[in-house]
Design an enzyme around this catalytic site. Structure first.
Site, short mmCIF file in Angstrom:
data_model
loop_
_atom_site.label_atom_id
_atom_site.label_comp_id
_atom_site.label_asym_id
_atom_site.label_seq_id
_atom_site.Cartn_x
_atom_site.Cartn_y
_atom_site.Cartn_z
N ASP A 119 23.15 0.12 8.41
CA ASP A 119 22.99 -1.24 7.87
C ASP A 119 21.58 -1.76 8.16
O ASP A 119 20.92 -2.31 7.27
CB ASP A 119 24.09 -2.19 8.38
CG ASP A 119 24.35 -2.10 9.89
OD1 ASP A 119 23.71 -1.27 10.56
OD2 ASP A 119 25.19 -2.88 10.39
N LYS A 162 26.25 5.59 11.49
CA LYS A 162 27.06 4.42 11.82
C LYS A 162 27.85 4.76 13.08
O LYS A 162 29.09 4.67 13.13
CB LYS A 162 27.96 4.08 10.62
CG LYS A 162 28.71 2.77 10.73
CD LYS A 162 27.84 1.53 10.58
CE LYS A 162 28.65 0.28 10.85
NZ LYS A 162 27.81 -0.93 10.96
N ASP A 201 23.23 8.82 -0.61
CA ASP A 201 23.35 8.39 -2.01
C ASP A 201 22.86 6.95 -2.15
O ASP A 201 22.05 6.64 -3.03
CB ASP A 201 24.81 8.51 -2.46
CG ASP A 201 25.02 8.06 -3.89
OD1 ASP A 201 24.20 8.45 -4.75
OD2 ASP A 201 25.98 7.31 -4.16
N ASP A 216 18.84 5.42 -3.75
CA ASP A 216 18.62 4.48 -4.86
C ASP A 216 17.78 3.29 -4.39
O ASP A 216 16.92 2.79 -5.12
CB ASP A 216 19.95 3.95 -5.42
CG ASP A 216 20.49 4.77 -6.59
OD1 ASP A 216 20.24 6.00 -6.61
OD2 ASP A 216 21.15 4.19 -7.48
N TYR A 250 32.63 12.78 0.36
CA TYR A 250 32.73 13.24 -1.03
C TYR A 250 33.73 14.38 -1.18
O TYR A 250 34.31 14.56 -2.24
CB TYR A 250 31.36 13.75 -1.51
CG TYR A 250 30.44 12.69 -2.07
CD1 TYR A 250 30.09 11.57 -1.32
CD2 TYR A 250 29.90 12.81 -3.34
CE1 TYR A 250 29.23 10.61 -1.83
CE2 TYR A 250 29.04 11.86 -3.85
CZ TYR A 250 28.71 10.76 -3.10
OH TYR A 250 27.86 9.82 -3.60
#
Ligand code: NAD
Ligand code: IPM
Ligand code: MN
Length: 356
Positions: A219, A187, A243, A247, A137
């Site tokens: 993943d 990851k 983020d 959700d 970000y």
């Protein structure tokens, strides 16, 4: 207290959350001063920028900031550096709010509202600890260029060990107060940044021998959140993965309209906001679920006002309202939409349960 309603449903849900904030503060005899300010598209329209220095300065003076949401189609064509979302990123960064706590809990009455089977979601009680002021970000270099006649764009994912260690400490400390289990999501099979996270999280873990630690690839974590969400207690991860996964976790609990968050840092001020966005598709109709914003007020009482009792009362009132069968539209199947309560009516029920 600084209230930053923002855009879309932001002003609607924060207006309802404010009613709960004022009622609970009054009944606990807490003196509360609420100021309001502009952020996001509302600030762009009024002042030409998504957050001005004066609002940042006012936020620094407060114990807590309650934010609605920012963004919407009106500002979607703007370049990233002048979009509404930049205002939100700036206030997080300027206030040093590196620790974003996003608890996903299934209220028993809502086990049926999830798109997953009730027996899969019943045990969900997890906390996403998302790093909020670093990673892709904010990394440099970033931007667009024309290279050999082709449009090119780049962002940089970068973390240093201090940023990783401090968010890991937040996660382990939180796990000690909960189920004593931390899952670090990464990851590391591809990214050097994630390899550093694994190393540093392991080092921090040595100070918390009573907490178990697992490392999970992002993943497969996304998959496990759907197949076996009850296995997770505290999830710690970087800005971008956090983020996305928060959700997903929100939806497991029935609706994005249920998930609150707290953003904390080294300074004295905390920022509280629903995880959902400005929901332009339902704005201005009094149909948004106000509970994520109301539960964000509960987090404000807990973390910024150190009034755990007030937080508990709000949580219990929300539980009781849901147990009584009251639902906003997002919590109902389409065929039952006619019995949905609006934002204001739902908040009225919460205030009744609070006895305010
Ligand atoms: P969104 O979270 O705004 O909406 C996703 C879906 O969930 C929509 O169908 C919406 O109607 C529904 N929804 C969200 N909150 C709800 C609520 N309280 N009650 C009922 N339904 C609700 O995500 P989006 O549509 O991808 O983004 C819209 C805008 O919001 C974008 O500009 C985005 O950048 C911004 N955004 C802001 C924040 C924030 O300010 N914290 C967070 C996420 C997205
Ligand atoms: C969130 C939002 C923000 C983020 C956007 C609006 C900048 O999606 O708070 O989850 O990506 O952090
Ligand atoms: Mn998000």
């Amino acid at each position: 207290m600084l209230l930053l309603p923002g855009d879309g449903i932001g002003p609607e849900v924060t207006a309802q959350a404010r009613r709960v904030l004022e009622a609970v503060a009054q009944s606990a005899e807490l003196a509360l001063e609420i100021e309001a300010g502009l952020i996001g598209g509302a600030a762009i329209d009024a002042q030409g920028a998504p957050l001005d220095d004066a609002t940042v300065a006012r936020a620094r003076q407060c114990r807590g900031v309650l934010l609605g949401a920012v963004g919407g189609p009106k500002w979607d064509a703007l370049p990233v550096e002048s979009r509404p979302e930049r205002g939100l990123l700036r206030i997080r960064r300027e206030l040093g709010l590196y620790a974003n706590l996003r608890p996903a809990v299934v209220f028993p009455a809502l086990a049926e509202a999830s798109t997953l089977r009730p027996e899969v979601v019943r045990d969900i009680d997890l906390l996403v600890v998302r790093e909020l002021t670093g990673g892709i970000y904010f990394g440099e270099p970033r931007g667009r260029a024309l290279v050999s006649g082709r449009r090119e764009a780049r962002n940089t994912m970068v973390y240093d060990e201090v940023e990783i260690a401090r968010i890991a400490h937040v996660a382990f400390a939180a796990a000690r107060r909960r189920g004593r289990s931390v899952t670090h999501v990464h990851k590391a099979n591809v990214l050097e940044v994630s390899q550093l996270w694994v190393e540093v999280v392991n080092e921090v873990a040595r100070e918390y021998e009573d907490v178990t630690l697992q490392h999970q690839l992002v993943d497969s974590c996304a998959m496990l959140l759907l197949s076996d969400p009850g296995r997770f207690d505290v999830i710690v991860t970087g800005n971008l993965f956090g983020d996305i996964l928060s959700d997903e976790a929100a939806m497991l609990t029935g609706s994005l309209g249920m998930l609150p968050s707290a953003s904390l840092g080294a300074g004295g001020v905390g920022l509280y906001e629903p995880v959902h966005g400005s929901a332009p598709d339902i704005a201005g109709q009094d149909i948004a679920n106000p509970l994520a914003a109301i539960l964000s007020v509960a987090m404000l009482f807990e973390h910024s006002f150190e009034q755990a009792d007030c937080a508990r009362r709000i949580h219990d009132a929300v539980t009781a309202v849901l147990d009584d069968g009251h639902r906003t539209r997002d919590l109902l199947p389409v065929e039952a939409a006619s019995r949905a309560l609006g934002s204001k009516a739902m908040t009225d029920r919460v205030l009744e349960k609070l006895g305010c």
